[in-house]
Scaffold this active site. Structure first.
Site, PDB file in Angstrom:
ATOM      1  CD1 TRP B 101      25.411 -93.860  18.169  1.00 36.78           C
ATOM      2  CD2 TRP B 101      24.109 -92.535  19.400  1.00 36.78           C
ATOM      3  NE1 TRP B 101      26.218 -92.974  18.832  1.00 36.78           N
ATOM      4  CE2 TRP B 101      25.451 -92.150  19.592  1.00 36.78           C
ATOM      5  CE3 TRP B 101      23.107 -91.834  20.090  1.00 36.78           C
ATOM      6  CZ2 TRP B 101      25.822 -91.097  20.436  1.00 36.78           C
ATOM      7  CZ3 TRP B 101      23.475 -90.788  20.933  1.00 36.78           C
ATOM      8  CH2 TRP B 101      24.808 -90.434  21.094  1.00 36.78           C
ATOM      9  CG  ASP B 171      20.965 -92.669  13.099  1.00 36.67           C
ATOM     10  OD1 ASP B 171      21.587 -91.878  12.369  1.00 36.67           O
ATOM     11  OD2 ASP B 171      21.137 -92.726  14.345  1.00 36.67           O
ATOM     12  CE  LYS B 195      27.489 -88.436  14.627  1.00 38.57           C
ATOM     13  NZ  LYS B 195      28.453 -88.399  15.723  1.00 38.57           N
TER      14      LYS B 195
HETATM   15  C1  LIG Z   1      24.623 -93.019  14.563  1.00 33.94           C
HETATM   16  C2  LIG Z   1      24.280 -91.888  15.478  1.00 33.94           C
HETATM   17  N1  LIG Z   1      22.983 -91.634  15.728  1.00 33.94           N
HETATM   18  C3  LIG Z   1      22.620 -90.637  16.552  1.00 33.94           C
HETATM   19  C4  LIG Z   1      23.539 -89.837  17.171  1.00 33.94           C
HETATM   20  C5  LIG Z   1      23.073 -88.732  18.068  1.00 33.94           C
HETATM   21  O1  LIG Z   1      23.174 -87.549  17.348  1.00 33.94           O
HETATM   22  P1  LIG Z   1      22.810 -86.129  17.954  1.00 33.94           P
HETATM   23  O2  LIG Z   1      23.916 -85.778  18.872  1.00 33.94           O
HETATM   24  O3  LIG Z   1      22.736 -85.236  16.748  1.00 33.94           O
HETATM   25  O4  LIG Z   1      21.508 -86.241  18.640  1.00 33.94           O
HETATM   26  C6  LIG Z   1      24.899 -90.058  16.926  1.00 33.94           C
HETATM   27  C7  LIG Z   1      25.868 -89.154  17.566  1.00 33.94           C
HETATM   28  O5  LIG Z   1      26.989 -89.381  17.744  1.00 33.94           O
HETATM   29  C8  LIG Z   1      25.271 -91.114  16.077  1.00 33.94           C
HETATM   30  O6  LIG Z   1      26.555 -91.367  15.835  1.00 33.94           O
HETATM   31 MG   LIG Z   2      26.853 -96.913  17.897  1.00 31.33          MG
END
Ligand SMILES: Cc1ncc(COP(=O)(O)O)c(C=O)c1O
Ligand SMILES: [Mg+2]
Ligand SMILES: Cc1ncc(COP(=O)(O)O)c(C=O)c1O
Ligand SMILES: [Mg+2]
Ligand SMILES: [Mg+2]
Ligand SMILES: [Mg+2]
Lengths: 360, 360
Positions: B101, B171, B195
């Site tokens: 991510w 994030d 989550k």
């Molecule tokens: C730490 C993290 N950041 C970003 C995301 C992406 O999120 P989204 O599906 O809301 O774009 C996730 C999704 O699993 C994640 O775990």
């Molecule tokens: Mg990761």
């Protein structure tokens, strides 16, 4: 209180049986032991939900195979940017400005290229649809843009503009699934679902495949690129899962009701009750040119702001809610989407009659 | 089937009482005669819902007055673009890459300026958090970016990086509200709610006011500009109303549980049960360096892909679901967010013990 008659322009009334089903399934979706809110979007059970929603929508709207259906986030407002970012290859587009939403889309597009206003009904407070049979559309325009049903002003394109061979892009947020459409006449049909389809937070984009390319404007966010979403079947990232699930239930409800031909008849019947009353009323009058009247959003006024306010107040107390006109235009507006029963319109008209007598 | 133990990484388990309340209120929210899905986002009743959600979140996280709280759409993935578009005044930013991510955010940022990778744990499959006490951060970097809890790899920053005076952007999608945080250490804290907080379709952005300006990159969509959303208190357009309502219920549940200090204790207790078992198990082992282990996402393997598959299958049959590791890493992963009861972890460990005996 029992359920009210909700004339909100959006978010708006949903079919009661859809809500009941959602309530029943909240803690355990069909024996899988969890709520749809708790499901991985990559699970088999969720995959069935989104696939079935798409299949039912394709069925209802008779969407040809060369169109993709995308379930996205950001509302219609985000599409105001996504459309030029994806489609403005020549950096030119023609906008028909029939209300605030069309205007906002037009203004956003100007950030990305040469957006040209080719027609407008601003001269008469957007109370009509301009003649679009022979517009001066730039040869190299990438598309012609309309807002097909103008939620705030209560107008609707009864005939699509002559685009002179250019791609037609339509915001159908407030007339989505209210009647059959010929999808092949459009390049892009899109709408926020929160008026006629489901809960806020989902925007559906139906787009012809040849318009989905990697050739987008520089700086287009990955999430706003249609190709990202199309290649991933709307699962590039986590979609608005629960909202899509509710939309799917509404699609099933519409099929059970008989489909879009039947919805059109019902919507015409409902709108006629209200427009017929307005046309003979001495107190109330509609604000739109009759030939361009929307089946979904019916604005009306008494001509006296105090009386309008009194009406809205008394109507609310009687269980007819959200009748206040948009904050930018005043007066009243009754939004009578698919899920508003005929009975709701009949009772509203009866209430209006009584109010008229009492305030003659 | 009754409710399962759902170890999904997201969308994920929600508190049962929150779901029950939502079900009870589905057709008639507290006597107003309609569902929250049907309410105008400009109505007084909805205004109370969103304001109360914000107030409760501020209370829980102790968010100072000079930070705005935004409820947005598009998921965390859309923020990967929004962040550079809004913050890259010097067109330079430092990214710490600790997983997929963070990497995606880093790659997206490159579209908008000079994104520099200042640290990475890619050399060991992201199984640890690099030392960030003395990084080579460009003087003119607009911000330093981290993914604070790495959902896929199961690592967590136990100490924030030394940003050398630069704005920290984090994030927190997968550790949101799992423990107290000192908001003042961040410029931006953001996360998808799906989550630890609510249903997919809402992303919460907590941002220091001085970072909210009109000076954004050219071509930034109106909807992606933080100033648009901040000026309108997240009501520039129709927000994801129902999702925000559910988040609000989760905030109330967290307050009732005792707040984030208590949640931290509970989460530490739960994680310890699982990690202690993994550390003495002869069959299973954790994949993360102990000091960097996440309290939320616990990846583990047997070292034998067939045995992993057998475990996941048998666990599923026993009501422990979504234990399969991310499709890009394999093995298993148990996500044990706030709403996963301790009992769920204890029973999982008991099941793992039994599996270990049977497969010795
Ligand atoms: C730490 C993290 N950041 C970003 C995301 C992406 O999120 P989204 O599906 O809301 O774009 C996730 C999704 O699993 C994640 O775990
Ligand atoms: Mg990761
Ligand atoms: C026709 C039309 N287009 C666009 C919008 C904006 O939609 P959203 O709030 O989803 O951005 C609306 C909302 O009322 C609308 O009626
Ligand atoms: Mg309008
Ligand atoms: Mg009249
Ligand atoms: Mg071990």
């Amino acid at each position: 209180m029992s359920r009210v008659y909700n004339f909100s322009a959006g978010p708006a009334v949903l079919p009661e049986e859809v809500l009941q089903e959602a309530a029943d399934e909240m803690l355990d979706y069909r024996g899988c032991g969890m709520s749809v809110m708790e499901m991985s979007h990559r699970s088999k059970v969720y995959d069935n939900i989104i696939k079935e929603a798409e299949a039912d929508l394709r069925d209802l709207m008779n969407i040809p195979d060369n169109y993709k259906v995308l379930f996205l986030q950001g509302g219609a407002s985000q599409q105001f940017a996504a459309i030029p970012m994806n489609l403005m290859k020549n950096k030119k587009a023609a906008y028909i400005v029939t209300g605030q939403w069309a205007k906002k889309a037009y203004q956003e597009a100007k950030m990305y290229g040469d957006a040209v206003e080719v027609a407008s009904s601003a001269d008469k407070t957007f109370s009509y649809i301009p003649d679009c049979s022979d517009l001066d559309i730039p040869e190299d325009a990438d598309y012609v843009y309309i807002c097909e049903n103008n939620t705030i002003y209560g107008t609707k394109f009864k005939e699509l503009p002559n685009t002179k061979g250019h791609t037609l892009v339509a915001d159908v947020s407030s007339c989505f699934l209210s009647e059959p459409v010929d999808v092949t006449k459009y390049g892009v049909i899109y709408g926020g679902v929160q008026k006629n389809v489901g809960p806020a937070g989902v925007v559906i984009v139906i787009i012809r495949e040849d318009l989905i390319t990697d050739d987008v404007l520089p700086g287009t966010p990955t999430m706003l690129k249609y190709k990202t979403q199309a290649d991933a079947d709307s699962l590039y990232n986590t979609p608005p899962c629960y909202g899509i699930y509710i939309c799917g239930k509404v699609f099933k409800w519409l099929k059970k009701m008989g489909g879009l031909e039947v919805m059109k008849q019902r919507n015409e019947e409902k709108a006629k009750i209200l427009y017929d009353f307005l046309d003979q009323s001495k107190l109330f009058k509609g604000t739109v040119v009759p030939k361009d009247r929307s089946l979904m959003n019916v604005p009306f006024v008494t001509g006296d702001a105090d009386l309008d306010a009194k009406f809205v107040k008394e109507a609310t107390e009687a269980g007819f809610v959200n009748l206040k006109g948009h904050r930018t235009v005043g007066g009243m507006r009754a939004s009578i989407y698919n899920a508003m029963p005929k009975e709701g319109v009949e009772k509203l008209v009866a209430f209006m009659k009584k109010f008229e007598e009492e305030n003659a």
